[in-house]
Design a protein around this motif. Sequence first.
Motif, short mmCIF file in Angstrom:
data_model
loop_
_atom_site.label_atom_id
_atom_site.label_comp_id
_atom_site.label_asym_id
_atom_site.label_seq_id
_atom_site.Cartn_x
_atom_site.Cartn_y
_atom_site.Cartn_z
N MET A 188 3.50 -19.09 -7.16
CA MET A 188 4.44 -18.52 -6.20
C MET A 188 4.31 -16.99 -6.24
SD MET A 188 8.61 -18.85 -6.14
CE MET A 188 8.55 -20.63 -6.20
N THR A 208 5.45 -13.12 -5.82
CA THR A 208 6.68 -12.35 -5.98
C THR A 208 6.44 -10.91 -5.57
OG1 THR A 208 6.16 -11.71 -8.27
CG2 THR A 208 7.38 -13.77 -7.97
N ILE A 267 7.95 -17.22 -12.88
CA ILE A 267 8.11 -17.59 -11.47
C ILE A 267 6.75 -17.76 -10.80
CG2 ILE A 267 8.93 -16.77 -9.22
CD1 ILE A 267 11.26 -15.39 -10.78
N HIS A 297 5.86 -24.81 -6.60
CA HIS A 297 6.81 -25.38 -5.63
C HIS A 297 6.45 -26.82 -5.28
CE1 HIS A 297 10.28 -23.77 -3.56
NE2 HIS A 297 9.98 -24.45 -2.48
N ASN A 345 19.11 -25.84 -3.33
CA ASN A 345 19.53 -24.76 -4.21
C ASN A 345 20.09 -25.25 -5.55
OD1 ASN A 345 18.82 -22.60 -2.53
ND2 ASN A 345 20.73 -22.80 -1.37
N ARG A 354 13.39 -25.80 -8.51
CA ARG A 354 12.60 -24.89 -7.68
C ARG A 354 13.49 -24.07 -6.75
NH1 ARG A 354 9.33 -28.81 -3.37
NH2 ARG A 354 11.13 -29.39 -2.09
N GLY A 355 14.63 -24.64 -6.34
CA GLY A 355 15.57 -23.87 -5.53
C GLY A 355 16.17 -22.73 -6.33
N MET A 381 13.70 -19.93 -6.70
CA MET A 381 13.67 -19.08 -5.51
C MET A 381 14.86 -18.12 -5.50
SD MET A 381 11.04 -19.74 -3.54
CE MET A 381 11.55 -19.24 -1.90
N ARG A 417 14.16 -15.39 -7.94
CA ARG A 417 13.15 -14.48 -7.41
C ARG A 417 13.78 -13.49 -6.44
NH1 ARG A 417 8.62 -16.23 -3.09
NH2 ARG A 417 10.31 -15.56 -1.73
N HIS A 418 14.57 -13.98 -5.50
CA HIS A 418 15.23 -13.10 -4.54
C HIS A 418 16.19 -12.14 -5.24
CE1 HIS A 418 14.48 -16.43 -1.33
NE2 HIS A 418 13.45 -15.58 -1.40
#
Length: 446
Positions: free
Chosen positions: A1, A3, A22, A27, A45, A49-50, A53, A56-57
Motif C-alpha cells: 500500500m 503512503t 502500512i 489490501h 472501517n 484493513r479498514g 487505511m 494511514r490517513h
Amino acid sequence: MKTSIPSSALADPGIALSDAIIRNCVHCGICLSHCPTYQVRHNENDSPRGRIMLMRHMYEQGVAPDAKTVEHLDRCLTCLACEAICPSDVKYSALIGQGREYIEKTYHRPIAQKLIRRMLTLLIPSPRLFRLGLAAGKLGRPFKGLFSGPLRAMLDMMPQMRLPSPSAVDRPGVFPAKGARLARVCLLNGCVQTVLDPRINEATIRLLQRHGVEVVVAKGAGCCGAPAEHMGLEVHALPLVKANIDAWLREAEQPGGLDAIIVNTSGCGTSLKAYGHVLRLDDAWRDKAARISALTKDITEFLVEHELLSSQEQRDLRVVYHSACSMQHGQRIVRQPLDLLHQTGFNVLEVPDGFMCCGSAGVYNLLQPEIATELKERKVSNIRSVGADIAATGNIGCMTQLSGAIGMPMLHTVELLDWATGGPEPECLREVAGTRTTHTPGACRQ
C-alpha cells in the motif's frame, strides 16, 4: 500500500515504523474472515484493513483524528487474529499500539471517557484498589438500571459470589522445589487474577514444585502494564513495565539464576513478550527489556519442555478447551495446552470457530460492552455445542467473561493439570460415579 506521510511526521520513530508496516499491507482482505468486529458489524472501517487505511490517513494529515476514526480504532479488540493469518506479515499489533498512542496524545476525548479510562489505569494494577472497587461496585449494582455504557458494563461484571481471601502465594517469597531442583523461575502473580481467583496461582505453584521447579514471587513485580497499554496510555504502563524488569533481573542475578518467567494469564504473557519492542528506543532499558521478553513463557509452554508426572487415573471427562486470543494469536501457542490435557488423561474437545474472540480482550468488555456481548453470545453457543462436562482456558479475562453463561464449570488449565498429577480436586468439581462432574454449589465462578 502506498503512503504519503510527511517527512516531518516520519521523524517520529513510531510513525516511521507504522509507515513501513502500512506499506506491507496489500489490501487483500483475507483478514476480514477472522476479524470479530467485522463479523458483527460488517463495516469496512471495523476491519483490519479498514483501520489500516484510517491510520494511514491520520498520519498523512498530521492532525488529531476525528471522532469516527477514534471510534473505529477503539472498537478493535487487539485479538490479533488478523496478524496470525496475514500472508503479507503485517505487524498489526505494533501498528494499532502506535495508533492508539497517537490518539491519546492528539485527540481530546470527552471528559467521561477520560475519567473512566483513568479510573481503570488506577484500579486494575493494584489488587488493593481493585478489591475496594469491586466492593463499591457491589453496593452500586442494585442501581445499575440508572447507568448505561461502560459504567453499566462494570456493574454487570461484578462477581456474584463473595471474593476469596488474599492468598499467601501472592506475597513475595520463594517456594522450593519438591526433591531435586531442576529449574528456578519467577511467577508473574499479576493483579486482577490475585483478587478474582487466587486458586490459579496456588495450583500453578504446586504444579511447578511437584515437577522440581523452584518458584519465586519477586518483590516489586506486579501488573504487566497491558490494561493501560491497550488504551494507548503508555505513560501509565511504562512505570509498571520497568518495575517488573528490575524485580525479575534482580532475581536473575541471584545464585541459580533464572530459567524462565512463568505467566499463567495469556494476556499478560503477550504483553511481557513485547517488552523488548516497547522499550526498543530506550538505550537504558532496551537490552534489559529484551532479556525479560526472551525469558517469558506461558505455563503450558514451559511444561511441554518438561516431562509431566503420570496421571493418577484416567478420567472420562470431556473438557472443552477455549484458546484465548492472546494465547493462540498473540503468542502463537496452540497445541501445548491441548497436548498437556490429553497427556494427563482428559478427553479434550475444541471450540468450533475457536479463532474468534470471546469479547473479553482486557478492558474491552467494559469499554465496548455492546460488541463484547455479541461476541460472548457467539462463543457461549459454540462452547455449549460440543457437549462437554467442563471448560478450560488459560486466561482470567476469558474466564470472567464466560463463566456463569456456558452452563458448566470453567477452570484454568493449570487447575486440571495440577489435579491430574497429584494435586487437590478443584473446589468447583466433584466426581459422580467416578466419571462425570457436576457443580459443587457455591464453588464455581459466576
